[in-house]
Write a protein that holds these residues in place. Structure first.
Motif, PDB file in Angstrom:
ATOM      1  N   ILE A 159      -8.394  45.646   1.295  1.00 47.81           N
ATOM      2  CA  ILE A 159      -8.963  46.852   1.885  1.00 47.81           C
ATOM      3  C   ILE A 159      -9.016  47.947   0.822  1.00 47.81           C
ATOM      4  CG2 ILE A 159      -8.743  48.564   3.732  1.00 47.81           C
ATOM      5  CD1 ILE A 159      -7.002  46.363   5.195  1.00 47.81           C
ATOM      6  N   TYR A 202     -13.350  50.940   2.969  1.00 52.17           N
ATOM      7  CA  TYR A 202     -12.846  52.210   3.470  1.00 52.17           C
ATOM      8  C   TYR A 202     -13.474  53.282   2.581  1.00 52.17           C
ATOM      9  CZ  TYR A 202      -9.861  56.021   4.950  1.00 52.17           C
ATOM     10  OH  TYR A 202      -9.406  57.221   5.452  1.00 52.17           O
ATOM     11  N   LEU A 242      -9.089  48.993  11.242  1.00 45.43           N
ATOM     12  CA  LEU A 242      -7.803  49.325  10.636  1.00 45.43           C
ATOM     13  C   LEU A 242      -6.750  49.655  11.696  1.00 45.43           C
ATOM     14  CD1 LEU A 242      -8.941  51.282   7.465  1.00 45.43           C
ATOM     15  CD2 LEU A 242      -8.360  48.870   7.700  1.00 45.43           C
ATOM     16  N   TYR A 300      -2.911  50.145  11.014  1.00 43.67           N
ATOM     17  CA  TYR A 300      -3.138  51.233  10.051  1.00 43.67           C
ATOM     18  C   TYR A 300      -2.611  50.935   8.646  1.00 43.67           C
ATOM     19  CZ  TYR A 300      -4.102  53.473  14.478  1.00 43.67           C
ATOM     20  OH  TYR A 300      -4.606  53.756  15.723  1.00 43.67           O
ATOM     21  N   GLN A 360      -3.915  51.456   5.887  1.00 43.91           N
ATOM     22  CA  GLN A 360      -4.295  52.495   4.927  1.00 43.91           C
ATOM     23  C   GLN A 360      -3.169  53.489   4.668  1.00 43.91           C
ATOM     24  OE1 GLN A 360      -5.426  52.214   8.081  1.00 43.91           O
ATOM     25  NE2 GLN A 360      -6.393  54.080   8.829  1.00 43.91           N
TER      26      GLN A 360
END
Length: 179
Positions: free
Chosen positions: A58, A94, A104, A109, A111
């Motif tokens: 990602i 992203y 996501l 999550y 990130q």
């Protein structure tokens, strides 16, 4: 004077035009228009069929670390082969154009660790692991003793070896215990 100003203006315009041509071409590793959910679902189905796991990378084309990781894998044949043998790979974008927020969120999550971030799914789409890529950075030093930028091939390989279908299969360890 007008002549000098005109020559100067032309010279500046010529330099500006040649500088624009010398700019690096934009990177297109991640596709902001891709349907991440469909790509992941397809990879999960293929992984299940082939006895593999899914490796989600990602990040975005704006992320120098994401690009460096991708290049490292491409330039390391043994690592690339190991990934291909054990994982279906999906690059999840992203970026401001597409943050893939719903995808996501469904992955808890990832990130939150920054980018790139890696997620391992099994052949049923179950989330097995989320990896902060900062823990996979190289400890190598350059000629001046300064830490090099990038990921360690060994650390990445070790990480991926620990999340293969064989590595997470309890039968693997029952067989070892019996020996």
């Amino acid at each position: 004077m007008k002549r000098i100003a005109l020559i100067l203006l032309i010279a500046i315009a010529t330099v500006g035009a040649s500088s624009a041509q010398e700019k690096k071409e934009a990177v297109h590793i991640y596709n902001p228009q891709a349907n991440a959910r469909a790509d992941i679902d397809g990879a999960v189905a293929k992984a299940k069929k082939e006895g593999k796991h899914v490796f989600l990378q990602i990040g975005g084309n704006w992320c120098s670390w994401c690009i460096a990781f991708h290049k490292m894998v491409d330039n390391t044949p043994e690592l690339k082969q190991f990934i291909n043998d054990n994982y279906e790979v999906v690059l999840v974008n992203y970026s401001p154009e597409n943050k893939n927020e719903a995808v996501l969120a469904s992955l808890n999550y990832p990130q939150r660790f920054g980018f790139p971030v890696f997620v391992i799914l099994d052949g049923n789409g179950k989330l097995l692991h989320t990896q902060n890529s900062a823990y996979l950075e190289t400890d190598e030093k350059d000629a001046n003793g300064k830490k090099k930028t990038g990921h360690s091939v060994k650390a990445v390989t070790d990480f991926l070896k620990n999340w293969t279908p064989k590595a997470v299969d309890p039968e693997t360890y029952k067989q070892q215990k019996a020996k």
